[in-house]
Structure formats: structure tokens, C-alpha cells
Design an enzyme around this catalytic site. Sequence first.
Site, mmCIF file in Angstrom:
data_model
loop_
_atom_site.group_PDB
_atom_site.id
_atom_site.type_symbol
_atom_site.label_atom_id
_atom_site.label_comp_id
_atom_site.label_asym_id
_atom_site.label_seq_id
_atom_site.Cartn_x
_atom_site.Cartn_y
_atom_site.Cartn_z
ATOM 1 N N HIS A 102 0.874 -1.180 0.000
ATOM 2 C CA HIS A 102 0.000 0.000 0.000
ATOM 3 C C HIS A 102 0.909 1.227 0.000
ATOM 4 O O HIS A 102 1.835 1.292 0.784
ATOM 5 C CB HIS A 102 -0.906 -0.002 1.244
ATOM 6 C CG HIS A 102 -0.137 0.010 2.532
ATOM 7 N ND1 HIS A 102 -0.306 -0.918 3.528
ATOM 8 C CD2 HIS A 102 0.853 0.830 2.991
ATOM 9 C CE1 HIS A 102 0.508 -0.667 4.531
ATOM 10 N NE2 HIS A 102 1.238 0.382 4.236
ATOM 11 N N HIS A 124 -0.710 4.064 10.421
ATOM 12 C CA HIS A 124 0.492 4.890 10.232
ATOM 13 C C HIS A 124 0.459 6.142 11.105
ATOM 14 O O HIS A 124 0.859 7.224 10.663
ATOM 15 C CB HIS A 124 0.625 5.296 8.765
ATOM 16 C CG HIS A 124 0.836 4.163 7.825
ATOM 17 N ND1 HIS A 124 -0.178 3.343 7.407
ATOM 18 C CD2 HIS A 124 1.959 3.695 7.221
ATOM 19 C CE1 HIS A 124 0.300 2.428 6.564
ATOM 20 N NE2 HIS A 124 1.591 2.617 6.443
ATOM 21 N N HIS A 127 10.964 -1.473 1.734
ATOM 22 C CA HIS A 127 11.074 -0.021 1.571
ATOM 23 C C HIS A 127 11.542 0.630 2.856
ATOM 24 O O HIS A 127 11.315 0.121 3.943
ATOM 25 C CB HIS A 127 9.790 0.626 1.056
ATOM 26 C CG HIS A 127 8.550 0.527 1.923
ATOM 27 N ND1 HIS A 127 7.969 -0.658 2.306
ATOM 28 C CD2 HIS A 127 7.753 1.497 2.440
ATOM 29 C CE1 HIS A 127 6.862 -0.411 3.008
ATOM 30 N NE2 HIS A 127 6.719 0.886 3.112
ATOM 31 N N GLU A 148 6.607 -3.955 7.398
ATOM 32 C CA GLU A 148 5.164 -4.142 7.180
ATOM 33 C C GLU A 148 4.844 -5.517 6.590
ATOM 34 O O GLU A 148 3.688 -5.934 6.573
ATOM 35 C CB GLU A 148 4.626 -3.066 6.236
ATOM 36 C CG GLU A 148 4.654 -1.668 6.812
ATOM 37 C CD GLU A 148 4.167 -0.605 5.830
ATOM 38 O OE1 GLU A 148 3.899 0.516 6.267
ATOM 39 O OE2 GLU A 148 4.055 -0.897 4.618
HETATM 40 C C1 DHB Z 1 5.166 4.880 1.138
HETATM 41 C C2 DHB Z 1 5.011 3.520 1.467
HETATM 42 C C3 DHB Z 1 4.214 3.146 2.558
HETATM 43 O O1 DHB Z 1 4.028 1.852 2.965
HETATM 44 C C4 DHB Z 1 3.559 4.119 3.292
HETATM 45 O O2 DHB Z 1 2.758 3.691 4.288
HETATM 46 C C5 DHB Z 1 3.719 5.459 2.987
HETATM 47 C C6 DHB Z 1 4.523 5.839 1.914
HETATM 48 C C7 DHB Z 1 5.981 5.308 -0.044
HETATM 49 O O3 DHB Z 1 6.726 4.516 -0.648
HETATM 50 O O4 DHB Z 1 5.872 6.501 -0.429
HETATM 51 FE FE FE Z 2 2.864 1.736 4.908
#
Ligand code: DHB
Ligand code: FE
Length: 278
Positions: free
Chosen positions: A12, A59, A192, A239
Site C-alpha cells: 500500500h 500509520h 522499503h 510491514e
Molecule cells: C510509502 C510507502 C508506505 O508503505 C507508506 O505507508 C507510505 C509511503 C511510499 O513509498 O511513499
Molecule cells: Fe505503509
Amino acid sequence: MANILGGITTSHVPAIGGAIAKGLQQQPYWKPFFDGYGPVQQWLGEVKPDVAVIFYNDHGLNFFLDKMPTFAVGAAPEYRNADEGWGIPTLPPFRGELDLSWHLIEHLVARDFDITTCQEMLVDHAITLPLKLFWPEGTCPVTIVPVCINTVQHPLPSARRCYALGQAVGEAIRSWDSDRRVVVVGTGGLSHQLDGPRAGFINKPFDLKFMDSMVNEPEWATQFSVHELVEKTGTQGIELLMWIAARGALSGPVRKVHSNYHIPISNTAAGLLALEAV
Ligand code: DHB
Ligand code: FE
């Protein structure tokens, strides 16, 4: 008793909401990502679930650093989107599945999971975007039970504990006295990192091995500690605990319906996997 049809796990990223709102699905940047969801939409159209139990991470919207449950289960009649912006401008509230919420809560507490129960719960992009990607047209056809796992403030629950939570959630669904058809969802990851010296970090070899393990080796990732997973996948890559929990809810063998992996969407390795219970 209720039937679990299968599970869908997906990344997400807030920017997806902006792309949906602006109709950018066919643009070169977005097409390889959005095209991944077609086969999943088709499968959902065939198996027609009534209810989605969704493992997700908040978040900092519904829970903040002052009060941070490790595991929280929604027991609300509806869940409103209150994300921080640049998403889908207006979304009707998602309908809750109260009877399953309370059945799940009772089962989890009886199985020694000390959860927080939420009769009010705001939801963010971790819930709203996957549901829009699965059912792009009209209002969301399923009722939902959100199960939130803390990935914001350490200490976080271990992968092993999240898998066990998923197993207990799966047992609860299967013992729910209902003929409703349930799909399990996990949203987050894959690799990420949004902040710090490793911002932008992505680990494709690990992600692909992890996605592969989800099919036939569901406990593979539980060998790693939270810190090892952060090292391998990034501070927000953790996550992927949502995928592990969702897989735990599917007992027995599964058939892979579809998968997609695309780098990057914003800063994230975007993964998608649909598994059918067999
Ligand atoms: C991004 C990824 C995420 O899982 C999130 O919660 C907020 C931002 C991103 O890659 O921008
Ligand atoms: Fe996220």
C-alpha cells in the site's frame, strides 16, 4: 461454519490513491503496477467473498505514539477513511462485520492474545487503497474486520508471533457460525525505507524469496527477528508482518492464483500475491 476462500497480500503506498483519483492507471509509470490487479479482480469476481478480514498497519492516524497497541481488532459498525491527504478525495465509510469482530475478539482472548478492541476506528491508506485496487468500481462490496499490527513504535511483535496471531484468526473465522464467505487480506511491504541514511532501500532478492515462501513454506520468514527483517527489508519493509499474519490464517495447502512485483512505486517495492485455499 464460515469458509475462508483464500488470501490476498499487497503493498500500500499513498501515491496509489493520487493515481486512482487522477486516472493515471494507463500511464507508463503506473501501468505495470495497476495491471497486476486485473487477475485478482477477476478471481474475486468468481469466488465472491462477503467479508474481508484485513491485517494492516496504522500509520499514526488511529493510534499515535502515546497509545500504541501491539495488536488491535476493529469492532465498529463502520470505518471511515481519515488519511492524511493526497489520496482518493472522497470515500464512503466501509461497513463493519460486527458479529465476526466479536467472535474473533472472544477467540483471540481465549487463545491468550491480549488485544485492544476498538469500537471506533479510523482507517488510512493501508485499508482504503487495497480495497479500491481489488474492487475499483462503485462502493466496496464486502464488509470488513480490521486487525491492526503495530509497525510504528518499537518493540514490534515478532514474525513468529504475527504468524501465530494469523493462525488464531483463521481458527476463529472457520469456527464462526455463519455461511458467509471470507477472504483474508494483508497489506504492507514489501521492502522499503522512507527515512534515514538508507532511505530508498529496496531488496529485490529477499522480496522474491519471501513471496515464493508464502506459497509452500509459510513459516520461512518467522526464522528472522524483527531487527533482521528491518535490516533485510528496510524500516518500513517490516510491514511484511501483515503478509505473514494473513498467511497464518490460511491453514493447509494453497494454490497461487496470481502474483506481481514491480519496483518502485514511490519508494516501495510493490508486491501482490493471491492465494486460494485448496
Ligand atoms: C510509502 C510507502 C508506505 O508503505 C507508506 O505507508 C507510505 C509511503 C511510499 O513509498 O511513499
Ligand atoms: Fe505503509
